[in-house]
Enzyme design. Structure first.
Site, short mmCIF file in Angstrom:
data_model
loop_
_atom_site.label_atom_id
_atom_site.label_comp_id
_atom_site.label_asym_id
_atom_site.label_seq_id
_atom_site.Cartn_x
_atom_site.Cartn_y
_atom_site.Cartn_z
N GLY A 2 0.84 -1.20 0.00
CA GLY A 2 0.00 0.00 0.00
C GLY A 2 0.86 1.24 0.00
O GLY A 2 2.05 1.19 0.34
N CYS A 41 5.39 -5.93 1.63
CA CYS A 41 5.71 -4.50 1.60
C CYS A 41 5.04 -3.76 2.78
O CYS A 41 5.49 -3.90 3.91
CB CYS A 41 5.31 -3.90 0.24
N TYR A 42 3.97 -3.00 2.55
CA TYR A 42 3.28 -2.33 3.66
C TYR A 42 2.84 -3.37 4.69
O TYR A 42 2.89 -3.13 5.90
CB TYR A 42 2.08 -1.54 3.14
N HIS A 87 7.61 -7.62 -3.77
CA HIS A 87 6.28 -8.02 -4.23
C HIS A 87 6.35 -9.35 -4.98
O HIS A 87 6.72 -9.39 -6.16
CB HIS A 87 5.69 -6.95 -5.15
N GLU A 134 3.93 -11.04 -6.08
CA GLU A 134 2.78 -11.19 -6.99
C GLU A 134 3.02 -10.64 -8.39
O GLU A 134 2.26 -10.96 -9.31
CB GLU A 134 1.54 -10.53 -6.38
N ASP A 143 -19.36 -11.48 -20.76
CA ASP A 143 -19.89 -11.69 -19.42
C ASP A 143 -21.36 -12.12 -19.45
O ASP A 143 -21.74 -13.14 -18.87
CB ASP A 143 -19.74 -10.43 -18.57
N LYS A 149 -12.01 -11.38 -15.40
CA LYS A 149 -12.42 -11.46 -16.81
C LYS A 149 -11.83 -12.68 -17.51
O LYS A 149 -12.53 -13.38 -18.23
CB LYS A 149 -11.99 -10.18 -17.54
#
Length: 512
Positions: free
Chosen positions: A55, A82-83, A169, A171, A227, A368
């Protein structure tokens, strides 16, 4: 409430959604919730582990974001990123200070012990740093499990309490073995199994629809997009034909030939479709409206009104089905609260009080690209599943300022030419989304020997995975040149074409 093996508390990082995506791709179902989620709501999901995201804030700020203190007493494994690492450091008695230099970019992580979170990770691995603060001292009970040249505490852990923290990070794509680290946390530390996939999700949701709907009828609003087509296919699988009413509203804000394409598609799927021509009604509510939020809300309200009128023509209609996605939900509920959302989504946030419908939203928990996989799982054609995303408010939010019939014509025709060129050059499937935007800005041009003062159209093409982040597509200049030449030569009223090279963030994909 459904069990969520890994729960991510979001502290506002632009990368947070990638944590959930990486774990889902590993077969571990994961959800993202705001950092302020109540302890009761967290416990209701029965997680096996918690991840604290990164963050932009600082833990030592007066109004620093903090999770419910009760999470530390749940006895669950926790990973801070991180944060999230700084929260862990501060909570357990360490200290956090501003870094002398903001560290941003690639770094080489050196593994310092054989912690199971680094199982099958190389002793030296490339990771991605992005932080302005750092741990100055680590808490008692923690040990260093990874270092980098600029971060002596790049990774720390208290193996006894199963609390782990990364300064980097895992991710993001640039952390080469980040997916392995996240999967290790879920598998070896939290005890999660890789059981989640689109096949199991489809079966679960189809059965859920049957239980929710019972013997009543469902009105399903379809647009021809991925969708709503997938939602319609799920309902068709779950319910007898007499219980499903598919309604396609032609609101006058669609792409060229969209109405015919949708009708052909549903005929091919052997699904009855009711088409409603509501162009005049929508143009009436949009007349003179320039504010994008007012446009979105006016369009959403008109859709609901038309669905309600159609529902009253049938008996026992108790449900309205929508193609709400996880990205819609996340973007409509920000870290700081509803007042700070990126933009409103007319299919998020429930129905007006005067409506008696109950919502059916089987895609609300997935991204998505997961919807595309689900569509293939349900047997939908690849060319339908591969269609580029199209917004619910349609071309109204691709028109800067007030919507007019003339402006819609310019967008439709320019978009059709651009799509033709994309398909002809093989680039349609190489980009996530491509469209044209009418800027409603006139500029001087020269055509033949004449001076012109006409419209500018912008081409927007992006590369993405789930729409949460995106970069502009690096399409060859000769392809862009071909699009520009055809648009200007073939459409009266356009004398200039520009290309949008903004990424998300800071820009959004759509212009409004």
């Amino acid at each position: 409430m459904k069990q969520v093996p890994i729960l991510v508390l979001d502290f506002g990082s632009q990368y947070t959604q990638l944590i959930a995506r990486k774990l889902r791709e590993s077969g571990v179902y994961t959800e993202v919730v705001p950092y302020r989620e109540s302890l009761e709501a967290i416990k209701a999901r029965n997680p096996q582990g918690i991840i604290l995201s990164g963050g932009p804030a600082s833990v030592y700020d007066k109004d620093a974001y903090k999770p419910d203190e009760g999470i530390w007493d749940l006895g669950l494994p926790v990973l801070g990123i991180c944060y999230g690492m700084q929260i862990i450091t501060q909570h357990f008695g360490g200290s956090v200070v501003p870094a002398i230099h903001h560290e941003y970019g690639k770094a080489k992580l050196k593994i310092e012990n054989d912690s199971s979170i680094f199982k099958d990770v190389n002793d030296e691995s490339i990771v991605w740093m992005s932080h302005g603060d750092k741990a100055e001292s680590i808490p008692s009970g923690f040990e260093v499990i990874g270092t980098s040249e600029n971060s002596p505490y790049a990774a720390i852990a208290d193996e006894t309490r199963k609390v782990y923290a990364f300064q980097f990070h895992p991710e993001v794509h640039h952390t080469v073995e980040g997916t392995v680290m996240l999967k290790n946390f879920a598998k070896y530390i939290c005890g999660c199994e890789s059981t989640w996939n689109m096949g199991s999700f489809a079966k679960e949701k189809i059965e859920g629809i049957r239980v929710q709907v019972g013997d009543k009828k469902v009105l399903c609003g379809v647009s021809g997009g991925v969708d709503s087509s997938v939602v319609a296919a799920m309902l068709n699988e779950a319910l007898p034909k007499e219980q499903l009413i598919c309604v396609f509203v032609d609101q006058g804000l669609l792409r060229k030939n969209e109405v015919e394409d949708v009708q052909v598609m549903f005929k091919m799927l052997d699904m009855p479709l009711i088409t409603i021509d509501a162009k005049k009604e929508f143009m009436a509510v949009l007349e003179g409206v320039s504010d994008p939020e007012i446009k979105r809300k006016a369009i959403g309200e008109k859709f609901i009104e038309i669905f309600d009128i159609e529902a009253k023509k049938h008996t026992d209609v108790a449900f309205l089905a929508q193609g709400t996605l996880y990205t819609d939900v996340i973007e409509s509920v920000s870290v700081k609260g509803p007042s700070k959302t990126i933009k409103s989504h007319h299919n998020v946030g429930g129905l007006p009080d005067w409506m008696t419908f109950e919502l059916v939203e089987p895609l609300r928990e997935i991204f998505k690209d997961e919807v595309r996989k689900l569509g293939l799982e349900l047997g939908l054609p690849k060319d339908m599943i591969g269609r580029h995303p199209f917004p619910g408010p349609g071309l109204a939010i691709r028109t800067m300022g007030a919507v007019t019939e003339e402006g819609l014509h310019l967008i439709r025709e320019s978009d059709a030419i651009m799509q033709e060129e994309l398909r002809a050059t093989g680039y349609y499937d190489k980009v996530w989304q491509a469209f044209t935007v009418l800027l409603n800005v006139q500029s001087v041009g020269v055509m033949g020997d004449n001076r012109t003062y006409e419209n500018t159209v912008c081409i927007r093409m992006v590369e993405s995975v789930d729409g949460m982040t995106a970069t502009f597509a690096h399409v060859p200049h000769e392809i862009l040149e071909g699009m520009s030449r055809r648009i200007i030569n073939e459409i009266d009223g356009i004398n200039r074409v520009v290309y949008d090279i903004s990424s998300k963030p800071p820009a959004t994909i759509e212009w409004e």
